[in-house]
Each structure stands twice: as C-alpha cells, then as structure tokens.
Design an enzyme around this catalytic site. Structure first.
Site, PDB file in Angstrom:
ATOM      1  CB  ALA A  69     -55.186 -27.714 -18.241  1.00 25.89           C
ATOM      2  N   GLY A 112     -55.228 -32.979 -17.506  1.00 23.22           N
ATOM      3  CA  GLY A 112     -54.947 -32.654 -16.111  1.00 23.22           C
ATOM      4  C   GLY A 112     -55.900 -33.355 -15.163  1.00 23.22           C
ATOM      5  CD  GLU A 115     -51.099 -34.688 -16.505  1.00 22.73           C
ATOM      6  OE1 GLU A 115     -49.927 -34.836 -16.870  1.00 22.73           O
ATOM      7  OE2 GLU A 115     -51.750 -33.631 -16.686  1.00 22.73           O
ATOM      8  CD  GLU A 135     -52.628 -33.942 -21.529  1.00 22.26           C
ATOM      9  OE1 GLU A 135     -52.874 -35.012 -22.114  1.00 22.26           O
ATOM     10  OE2 GLU A 135     -52.705 -33.798 -20.309  1.00 22.26           O
TER      11      GLU A 135
END
Lengths: 261, 263
Positions: A69, A112, A115, A135
C-alpha cells in the site's frame, strides 16, 4: 468500454472477450494508493456490467506487480481516518466481481499487492515473483484479506510464517504451496495469462460464472450445503442454450459456438 | 569511482572486474564483498554492458575467505558461518547466476576455497596452465560452499567431487578442463588476452539470446527433458522477438556478417 483516462492504471480494449488492466505507478513500485484503488474498482465495476467482457487480466510491470500500500498516505491517517477510508468499499468491489480474473505477477507482490493478487481467481507468476505480507514490519496486520486468503491458499504453517515474520516466498515456493497456478519467464507471464483468459472467455459464460461462484463458496460452506448449491447451479445451467449447444457440438464432433444465453 | 579491494572499468560494452588484494591472494573480506556486490549491481542495471570479465591481480585468482578475519578465539565470539554465507557468499553466487550478460572468468592463479567456486559459478571459465582449484575447506574443518558442492557434482560426478572435497587436493587447470569443470586451460602468458578476447567477442553477440541461453542451460541441470522442452519453447519465443534475431536471419540470407545491437 469508453475511453476513460486513468492516472494509476492502464486499461486495454476488449480482445476476444478479454481486457487487460495494468497497474501503473512505476515510481512508487505500483504501491496501492487510494486513488489507484478507486480507479481500479471503478474499472472493475464497469467491466462487470459490460457484456462484451468475459475475463479480466491484471498485471504490473515485468519487474514489479505491486509492492504494498502507499505507506506515506497511510501513515497520515489516524484510526478515524482509517475507519472512514473508502478503501474497504473498493476492495469489496473486487471481492464481488462475478467474472473470472487472472493476475499476472512479476517481481514483488507484497502486502496489498499480494492481497490484490489473491483476489484474482488464478495467479500466473514470473520466476522473479516474490509474495509476502510484510505488514507486521510496520506494526500492523494485512487489512484487505491477507490473513484470511493466504491461509486458505497456502495452509497454516506457511501462512503463519509469512504473516507473523513478514518473510517473502519466491515463485517456486508459491507454486509448491498452491498460491500460484503456473510459473514462467517474467517476460511471458502477461501473455500467458491473456492466452488463458481467452480460453476461459471462449467457454459458456454462464457456466464459467457459476463455476467461479461455487468454487469461491467452498471455503465458507459445509460440503453438504455447497454440494446442494452445485446441484442447483447444474440444474439451472440445463436451462441454458449454451448447454444445448455445447452438448450438440460435442456429439456432432464440431467446436461449440456459445452465445452466452 | 575508485575502489579499495577491486578494480572495475567499463570499455566498449565489456565490464572488467579484477580482484585487487594481491598481498592476500585476493581473499575476501566484508569490504571486498560490498565492492563486488556494488559493481555487479552496476552490471545488472547498465544495458550498455554486454559482457563481464572477472580476473585477479597478482599471482593468485582468489583464495576465498580471508581467514585473518576469522581469528575469533573466544567462545562468545564464535562466528556464524551460515550467516556469512547468507549475507555475502550466497548472494554473490546468485547474482553471478542471475546476471543477464555472459560472465567470463580468467583464472590467473590459485583459486582456493570460495575462490574456486566463485570461478565455477561464472559462465565461461578459462584458466592459466599453472592455476589450480583447491576445495581447501576440509583442511580447516569446513565443507565446500559458494555452490561448490553443487557445481562439482553436476560437472564432474560424485566420485571426483567427493574425493576433491574430502581430500582438499589440488585440481590442476588441465584436469579441470578435461573433466568439464571449466572451458579451457591455456598457457600462462596467453590467459589475459584469451579472457579479454572472449569477453569482447561475447559483448558483440546477441545479448538477449545470451541471457536466455544462460537461463536455459542453468535450468537444464534440474529439469526433466519434458519440462526443459517447455522452457526452450518459452525462451525461444522471447528470443524470436528480438531485433538481433531479425538481423541474424537477414545477415545469413544476405551472406554478410551480422551486427548485433544487444536487444
């Protein structure tokens, strides 16, 4: 699909029922910022409604899929900011996309990025691909399904190792664990994903969508209820023209010509 | 850019890395690892570099780890050699293997320990007749590292690999060539020229094809035939998309030498 100008993604035209979306923030290694997420989710929502589109391919560059992210953006938010962020809404659009989609992953698919790849139905990886949910290194956890999807894809031991330590796995490990369907040269992952997408797009669309929907519920239903759902879908498809066409073509020893009905 | 433990220069698409700790037989310390890594990264990034030549200054090629940095005799300071491999030697071998240009190694003298296996990790190895390869590890209670156990077994077979590793005996350059560990053994006074000529020749070849050849050959040792056919199919598809392929075919049909641009 109307020619809309995007800043963070590049969307191709419809080619044999397939659309390619490329993440495009090269200077930020395709970090999944909220504007990128917004554009991508808007695009996916539109493609869901476009009858000419049967299958979507998503990719990054030859060197990098998406390295997480946008931390700068995220660090500026407090708890209320995170609560009010529209990111969850955007991620939900991907989750509800009814058509098959394939991620062609080269280089880093982290946080992300991993994901996002796992939202796709199939991942084709280049030899240089690296998957991870790092993360934990930032004092947080995966927030877009990473803790849930990774364990369903690779099993408990490996998922725990990856999420709790932040360590990455490479393409070969991902293949062995079942996270990706195929590993190939990085220069070919996109073209192979597109080739596969075209094959899928040539099949009876209603059957394809039913199959995808049922397979995704497998993680969440009991075998009993999932088998009942499969049976109902099987019966439903018996009412389609494409089933008739598919079976007739087989018996007549010719390729089928599906209409989508 | 100047370096303390190596020399590095780029001329006419050829990058030349020369180990430069001659008084220590070019053995590795942390600084040398870092300098070597930084120039290998340069080679990785610079698309104008189309081949790499590695050699050593002085009478030795490379004596592996500089043991004066391992003289920790107190119990609490026992070095973790696994960490050393993880941080320095293994990434070095991986980088050499992953470099998308041909790597020529001119072994000018003794190649001992990791020094031998760093040479074996290169793509085309030529050695001076007086050069020797020594898996010196067992002499100090260690195993061959830096890919040596893998290279030896794949190139010379179990029997020879086991004996060389356990006995720590010298492998002459001539034997190394005979046994398929290296490409050629040449007279001492011809080595540097031979290495440079090879590197220059390779820098004028279709560089993308060289990179794909490297991938194919490296994978062939572990793939099944069937799997390797798939690999060849994919790499050939890519090679066929290069400008150099078109140039190669045209030059052939027009009966003239090809001029490859490296893409």
């Amino acid at each position: 699909m109307p020619e809309k100008k995007f800043e963070n993604i590049v969307v191709g035209g419809v080619d044999e029922g397939v659309v390619v979306i490329q993440l495009h923030r090269p200077a930020q290694r395709n970090a999944i910022s909220t504007p990128l997420l917004a554009e991508l989710s808007g695009c996916i929502a539109t493609l869901a409604e476009d009858n000419a589109v049967c299958c979507v391919v998503i990719s990054g560059s030859e060197k990098c899929f998406a390295a997480g992210a946008d931390i700068k953006e995220m660090a500026a938010l407090d708890a209320v900011g995170v609560l009010n962020s529209k990111r969850a809404v955007y991620w939900d659009v991907f989750r509800r996309f009814p058509k098959p989609w394939i991620a062609a992953v080269n280089g880093y698919a982290l946080g992300g990025g991993c994901e996002l790849a796992m939202h796709a139905d199939i991942i084709i990886a280049g030899h240089n691909a690296k998957f991870g949910q790092p993360e934990i290194n930032l004092g947080i956890i995966p927030g877009a399904g990473g803790t849930q999807r990774l364990i369903r894809c690779v099993g408990k031991a490996l998922a725990m190792k990856m999420v709790l330590s932040g360590e990455f796995i490479d393409a070969e490990q991902a293949l062995a664990a079942g996270l990706v369907a195929e590993v190939t040269e990085p220069e070919l992952s996109l073209s192979k994903a597109v080739k596969l997408a075209k094959i899928i797009a040539s099949k009876a669309p209603l059957a394809v969508r039913q199959a995808k929907e049922l397979m995704l519920t497998a993680f969440e239903s009991s075998l009993e209820s999932a088998l009942a759902a499969e049976r109902k879908a099987f019966i439903l498809l018996a009412a389609t023209k494409d089933r008739q066409e598919g079976m007739t073509a087989f018996l007549e020893k010719r390729p089928p010509s599906f209409s989508g009905e | 850019m100047s370096y303390d433990t190596i020399e590095f220069l780029i001329a006419d698409s050829v990058a030349r890395l020369t180990f430069n700790r001659p008084k220590k037989l070019n053995s590795f310390n942390v600084e040398m690892h870092e300098e070597v890594r930084s120039v290998l990264r340069k080679v990785q990034r610079d698309k104008d570099i189309r081949s790499l030549l590695i050699t050593g200054n002085g009478r030795g090629f490379c004596a592996g780890q500089d043991l004066s940095y391992r003289n920790d005799s107190t119990d609490e300071a026992k070095p973790n050699l696994g960490t050393s491999l993880e941080k320095y030697y293994n990434p070095l071998i991986r980088m050499l293997s992953d470099l998308e240009v041909p790597v020529v190694c001119a072994v000018n003298g003794v190649a001992a320990g990791a020094g031998a296996n760093i040479a074996f990790a290169c793509d085309i190895v030529v050695a001076a007749r007086s050069a020797t390869f020594i898996q010196a590890f067992s002499r100090i209670g260690l195993i061959p590292d830096s890919g040596g156990t893998w290279q030896m077994v794949h190139s010379m077979g179990r029997a020879r690999a086991m004996a060389l590793a356990m006995l720590g005996s010298e492998l002459s350059a001539e034997h190394a060539a005979e046994w398929g560990m290296i490409w050629r053994c040449v007279d001492d006074d011809k080595l540097q020229q031979e290495g440079l000529d090879l590197a220059k020749h390779l820098s004028a070849q279709p560089t993308q094809a060289m990179a794909y050849i490297k991938r194919a050959i490296n994978r062939a040792t572990t793939n099944s035939l069937s799997h390797q056919l798939d690999t060849e199919r994919d790499l050939q598809e890519l090679a066929g998309q290069t400008e150099d392929y078109l140039e190669g075919v045209h030059a052939f049909l027009e009966k003239r030498p090809a001029k490859f641009v490296g893409r």
